[in-house]
Design a protein around this motif. Structure first.
Motif, PDB file in Angstrom:
ATOM      1  N   ALA A   1       0.753  -1.148  -0.442  1.00  0.00           N
ATOM      2  CA  ALA A   1      -0.043  -0.218   0.399  1.00  0.00           C
ATOM      3  C   ALA A   1       0.970   1.155   0.574  1.00  0.00           C
ATOM      4  O   ALA A   1       0.427   2.122  -0.654  1.00  0.00           O
ATOM      5  CB  ALA A   1      -1.251   0.158   0.959  1.00  0.00           C
TER       6      ALA A   1
ATOM      7  N   GLU B   1      -9.499  -5.387   3.403  1.00  0.00           N
ATOM      8  CA  GLU B   1     -10.128  -4.489   2.476  1.00  0.00           C
ATOM      9  C   GLU B   1     -10.219  -2.899   3.674  1.00  0.00           C
ATOM     10  O   GLU B   1      -9.776  -1.468   2.059  1.00  0.00           O
ATOM     11  CB  GLU B   1     -11.865  -4.599   2.671  1.00  0.00           C
TER      12      GLU B   1
ATOM     13  N   ASP C   1      -7.014  -2.131   1.467  1.00  0.00           N
ATOM     14  CA  ASP C   1      -7.505  -1.391   0.167  1.00  0.00           C
ATOM     15  C   ASP C   1      -8.232  -0.356  -0.055  1.00  0.00           C
ATOM     16  O   ASP C   1      -7.957   0.841  -1.216  1.00  0.00           O
ATOM     17  CB  ASP C   1      -8.202  -2.452  -0.413  1.00  0.00           C
TER      18      ASP C   1
ATOM     19  N   GLU D   1      -6.173   3.743  -2.113  1.00  0.00           N
ATOM     20  CA  GLU D   1      -7.567   3.778  -3.079  1.00  0.00           C
ATOM     21  C   GLU D   1      -7.947   5.013  -3.071  1.00  0.00           C
ATOM     22  O   GLU D   1      -7.326   6.218  -3.811  1.00  0.00           O
ATOM     23  CB  GLU D   1      -8.294   3.038  -3.730  1.00  0.00           C
TER      24      GLU D   1
END
Length: 199
Positions: free
Chosen positions: A110, A151, A154, A158
């Motif tokens: 990430a 999740e 992510d 994003e």
């Protein structure tokens, strides 16, 4: 050392580097992290291979030299280039610093995306404290036991990348924490006010 701007900059840089090394050592000693770290033997072998790199080195130099090196973790196999940004903005002072960066693969991947996205910015202030806060937020999201597929990591990655694209700047660390807390609450995960994400 001369008491001029260059000398003061070097002293400040050296102190920031020493603080990062202390933080990295503390981080390595912690056992309560949710994502199993890459085993110490695997990191030791990686550090041996990194001896071919002249440190200090940029992440781009490390990736160029040993980016195809595979690292075994309890959750799978990763190539080093999947965990380190191809960026000259990210530097490492030693093989141990690289090991700490990749020790938690989901967080490292990430951070790679975020660093590479911020490279596009002209004057991005992605200094040590903001970077540490981002990383701490991602680790807090990884600690959510009910979220096995990461999740939250992510979603927040994003969101950060979208903020960089839309606004042309890095979001503040409080904004990232606030967005992470919003994700947790909307997904039914409890966030206590005394926790990092309890903002």
């Amino acid at each position: 050392m001369a008491d001029d701007k260059r000398g003061r900059d070097k002293q400040a840089h050296d102190e920031e580097r020493r603080q990062r090394e202390r933080d990295l050592e503390t981080e390595l000693q912690r056992r309560d992290e949710p994502e199993p770290p890459i085993p110490a033997t695997e990191l030791g072998e990686l550090e041996d291979e990194l001896e071919t790199v002249a440190f200090p080195a940029t992440a781009a130099e490390v990736v160029e030299t040993v980016g195809d090196r595979e690292i075994e973790s309890p959750e799978g196999t990763y190539r080093l280039e999947e965990l380190l940004p191809k960026s000259d903005a990210e530097t490492f002072d030693s093989p141990a610093a690289v090991s700490v960066q990749v020790q938690r693969p989901t967080v490292a991947a990430a951070m790679k995306r975020i660093i590479e996205a911020s490279d596009e910015l002209q004057e991005a202030d992605f200094g040590g404290s903001r970077r540490d806060a981002y990383k701490k937020t991602l680790k807090a999201l990884a600690a959510i036991e009910a979220d096995d597929d990461d999740e939250g990591i992510d979603v927040i990655t994003e969101w950060i990348v979208a903020q960089i694209d839309e606004k042309g700047k890095l979001p503040g660390s409080r904004a990232v924490r606030r967005e992470a807390a919003k994700f947790c609450r909307s997904s039914g995960y409890e966030v206590g006010v005394d926790e990092w994400l309890g903002i």
